[in-house]
Scaffold this motif. Sequence first.
Motif, mmCIF file in Angstrom:
data_model
loop_
_atom_site.group_PDB
_atom_site.id
_atom_site.type_symbol
_atom_site.label_atom_id
_atom_site.label_comp_id
_atom_site.label_asym_id
_atom_site.label_seq_id
_atom_site.Cartn_x
_atom_site.Cartn_y
_atom_site.Cartn_z
ATOM 1 N N MET A 444 0.836 -1.211 0.000
ATOM 2 C CA MET A 444 0.000 0.000 0.000
ATOM 3 C C MET A 444 0.870 1.260 0.000
ATOM 4 O O MET A 444 0.519 2.264 -0.620
ATOM 5 C CB MET A 444 -0.919 0.004 1.236
ATOM 6 C CG MET A 444 -2.107 -0.933 1.137
ATOM 7 S SD MET A 444 -3.136 -0.652 -0.333
ATOM 8 C CE MET A 444 -3.789 0.969 0.008
ATOM 9 N N ARG A 448 0.766 4.195 -2.682
ATOM 10 C CA ARG A 448 0.601 5.633 -2.387
ATOM 11 C C ARG A 448 1.698 6.450 -3.050
ATOM 12 O O ARG A 448 1.446 7.513 -3.622
ATOM 13 C CB ARG A 448 0.616 5.853 -0.869
ATOM 14 C CG ARG A 448 -0.685 5.493 -0.188
ATOM 15 C CD ARG A 448 -0.730 6.036 1.231
ATOM 16 N NE ARG A 448 0.312 5.459 2.066
ATOM 17 C CZ ARG A 448 0.192 4.319 2.757
ATOM 18 N NH1 ARG A 448 -0.935 3.637 2.700
ATOM 19 N NH2 ARG A 448 1.186 3.881 3.502
ATOM 20 N N ILE A 449 2.950 5.940 -2.993
ATOM 21 C CA ILE A 449 4.066 6.646 -3.642
ATOM 22 C C ILE A 449 3.806 6.739 -5.142
ATOM 23 O O ILE A 449 3.997 7.784 -5.760
ATOM 24 C CB ILE A 449 5.402 5.917 -3.377
ATOM 25 C CG1 ILE A 449 5.820 6.098 -1.916
ATOM 26 C CG2 ILE A 449 6.502 6.418 -4.306
ATOM 27 C CD1 ILE A 449 7.002 5.231 -1.513
ATOM 28 N N ASP A 452 1.093 9.230 -5.992
ATOM 29 C CA ASP A 452 1.328 10.593 -5.524
ATOM 30 C C ASP A 452 2.544 11.177 -6.249
ATOM 31 O O ASP A 452 3.612 11.354 -5.675
ATOM 32 C CB ASP A 452 1.546 10.584 -4.002
ATOM 33 C CG ASP A 452 1.349 11.969 -3.398
ATOM 34 O OD1 ASP A 452 1.049 12.913 -4.161
ATOM 35 O OD2 ASP A 452 1.499 12.116 -2.171
ATOM 36 N N GLN A 453 2.402 11.444 -7.542
ATOM 37 C CA GLN A 453 3.469 12.040 -8.356
ATOM 38 C C GLN A 453 2.964 13.378 -8.900
ATOM 39 O O GLN A 453 1.751 13.559 -9.049
ATOM 40 C CB GLN A 453 3.832 11.114 -9.515
ATOM 41 C CG GLN A 453 4.418 9.779 -9.065
ATOM 42 C CD GLN A 453 4.831 8.903 -10.244
ATOM 43 O OE1 GLN A 453 5.558 9.320 -11.122
ATOM 44 N NE2 GLN A 453 4.361 7.664 -10.250
#
Lengths: 530, 530
Positions: A444, A448-449, A452-453
């Motif tokens: 997870m 998320r990484i 989240d760009q």
Amino acid sequence: MSMKRTSVLLLILLSFYFSSGNCGKVLVWPTEYSHWMNMKTILDELVRRGHEVIVLTSSASILVDPSKPSTIKFEVYPTSLSKDVFEALFMKQIKRWIYDLPKYNFLSYFSHVQEISWNYYERIRHLCKDVVSNKKLMAKLQESKFDVVLADAISPCGELLAQLLKIPFVYSFRFSPGYTFEKYSGGFLFPPSYVPVVLSELSKQMTFMERIKNMLYVLYFDFWFQLIDTKNWDQFYSEVLGRPTTLSETMGKAEMWLIRTYWDFDFPRPFLPNVDFIGGHHCKPAKPLPKEMEDFVQSSGGNGVVVFSLGSMVSDLTEERANVIASALAQIPQKVLWRFDGKKPHTLGPNTKLYKWLPQNDLLGHPKTKAFITHGGNNGIYEAIYHGVPMVGIPLFADQADNIVRMKTKGAAVAVDFSTMSSTDLLNALKTVINDPIYKENAMKLSRIHQDQPIKPLDRALFWIEFVMRHRGAKHLRAAAHDLTWFQYHSLDVIGFLLACVVTVIFIITKCCLFCFQKFTKPGKKGKRD
Amino acid sequence: MSMKRTSVLLLILLSFYFSSGNCGKVLVWPTEYSHWMNMKTILDELVRRGHEVIVLTSSASILVDPSKPSTIKFEVYPTSLSKDVFEALFMKQIKRWIYDLPKYNFLSYFSHVQEISWNYYERIRHLCKDVVSNKKLMAKLQESKFDVVLADAISPCGELLAQLLKIPFVYSFRFSPGYTFEKYSGGFLFPPSYVPVVLSELSKQMTFMERIKNMLYVLYFDFWFQLIDTKNWDQFYSEVLGRPTTLSETMGKAEMWLIRTYWDFDFPRPFLPNVDFIGGHHCKPAKPLPKEMEDFVQSSGGNGVVVFSLGSMVSDLTEERANVIASALAQIPQKVLWRFDGKKPHTLGPNTKLYKWLPQNDLLGHPKTKAFITHGGNNGIYEAIYHGVPMVGIPLFADQADNIVRMKTKGAAVAVDFSTMSSTDLLNALKTVINDPIYKENAMKLSRIHQDQPIKPLDRALFWIEFVMRHRGAKHLRAAAHDLTWFQYHSLDVIGFLLACVVTVIFIITKCCLFCFQKFTKPGKKGKRD
């Protein structure tokens, strides 16, 4: 004054070009199987944005298939190979990699990998020759006035076509063995102390012995690439372009390298301004499953399901391996959806269903999916990252073991060895990733990484392709490294000169000291001689 | 099972955090003058997006002035210096750099630069000590529960505060002398063969002699930084943190380095994933000018205007230099707006108006502006790039000469030497950039490159600061280089080991050969001895 007028006219024309939302023409040099599936996402988006996309594909193409309904246009060129022969050649090498190679030691293993690679490159060169020697086709391509070539750098030819058509080109790329294309063509830097070379299966935190191993891999690949593998390409490119050149030099003219990883997947390493990372650009939210499949998934209750696929190239296994796997799967409380097109294993449990094809992304995005058993292909791993699904990796060939090492290091996967694993090994691996919550947490976290760009990977890929079309290149991103020879690049001439200066100075000082020493410490002898 | 529940709870909490659009608290460690003007754009945008921004500023602050109306909050800490003394110290060093340093040769020049730099760092350390030894202030900062520290890396302390407050930190940065902070703290790579070191005034296309010069600069700065400059900081940081550490190690913990350049400005070079380039983030479309100024600009007719400013630190000049400049300006057909706060030069022409302050961005964005005479500061150059205005560079100190070299190389500027230029030199430079359309074309090309980025530089800066707040860091972008010692980083231990192995093997082979040679070539002797 006339120059001034010309310049103003040029500015007006350029302003018009930029404001008119000009759509371009893209020529594509693709690569088969998962590479094509990955690139197709970019091509579909290019078409959606109004660009004209023409894919060069041979009459022997496997997945790059013009007969399938698509908004992408295809330019089919004839080749002497038949589709069946082409596919059989691919399959033979892949099976050799999966079943024969694990038996060998380091040197034998890599000499076989090298041979597989040479076979592959020979076939690609064959196809490339079929295109550039086809005068009618080349004239048609010239007349089409393309704005850019988009090519998968693993299969050379795109850069040659771009040179012949005098247009810029952009690469989509995962890796070359030992990162040699990236280093010698792209000028990328891979410090061996903290960047494990691809195919080494090393992690980013290396012990002293692992750093030695990494350095030996670097030397091995450098030797292999520099001295042997490219000579046929160099000769071919020089003949076609009518001037002495090399594959590296021609590839080095790429305007942009769109690398199909990101730091949710790969280990951080240096890169240059004309490189962007678009890993997972093909990922998207899950769509609903077909009814029969949804019913099967729902029947798993609270235990959920496990998705199992070994990628676009491997849908069959030996009976023995298939039974080992099926037996492990039969022992878990989850339902299993397995992409398998071979003889039904006799150990297959009632909880496991075989499918010739799986809607992998939709399954991985299903809330009931607990784990993904994967061969470690780039596409599948990214879909698991996108949806935050922990993995059991059974790497088979190419970069798959390296990819699984990355997921293992990031705590989102457990790896098992395909050749030697027992049912218990696979069962334990599955139990671990499903029951230990840390794997889901880490998956997870990667999700998320990934999500989240600053902008989405697909938009970034499109931005750079369109940028190159708008500006006829991206020269401002090009490092001056490309204008240097290898010894200039490594400052060997400068270091040599400075060392020579130091040695000369030391020599002169020593001579002066000796002279003074002799002059002032032996006056007696001198006196005697006088 | 309890672990599983905890993990699910954690996931729910994290999901809530990410979906709730949480706003954060940002602590800022600023730097004076143009650095502050630049950073303020980011801070204003942070406030606009709902974050709470608190700037630490001393009672001696110059431009970081809490008395000015602002939505940013300030935390003023007392220091023994007065504002006047602080400003006078700055001005003394700047004047020394502008008027005295050009007289010296290489070594004297840099020993003076070094001294200026030491004076600066001594003052910053003084301020930093005032903060960390102020127990009441530190307790207040602790209680405030900040999410991130944003600091200008040129003035250390932000990273120390972040360590003491146990929160992540992000840098905004232009450069350090010789790129030493970037190399030894950030792990950046600057291959000396194609990356001219900052303060060398070299371009990216270097001749053999220039590459030697660049290498000598690299060695000089490495020596200066490694052996001398940081020792006071290392000791100070170790004392405050209560463990042996260094400035480099502490700075190396930065989550992100937001570098205030981009490839419209700088020469392409390698960088790491935790680096982003936000050059020109402060630029924006021009606003209308004040009426009196607009009337003056309009009165220029078809000839247009020239904008002239030497930056936020230099508003005055010696009478002699001011007259040389005014005399050149008097000879051009354009009207000139000059930011000048000294004695009116007697050679001042009727076409030139002096202003104590200029709305520089609005003027550069005015359609009548033909050229910009600049000292080559980062902010001003970026405003000229943004609006596509060609430049005449009169670099004065710090990186200004390097900046102008960049603009010259990209064909958007002509440089003149402040100390030695005559009126004719400046006049010719102005005529060239105004009348030769290639300068305007190149400036427009840079403008197009600048404005054609995947997302705007300011949004990128904000994205990364908010990312670090959302994820409590950006560890996935951190290269493993930070975990290595310098000899491990350069693989010296590995190379040493491999060389030792090679030497050993050669030694053993030689010994074996010698043994065999002796054994088989001298049977006679052996026989005799028998």
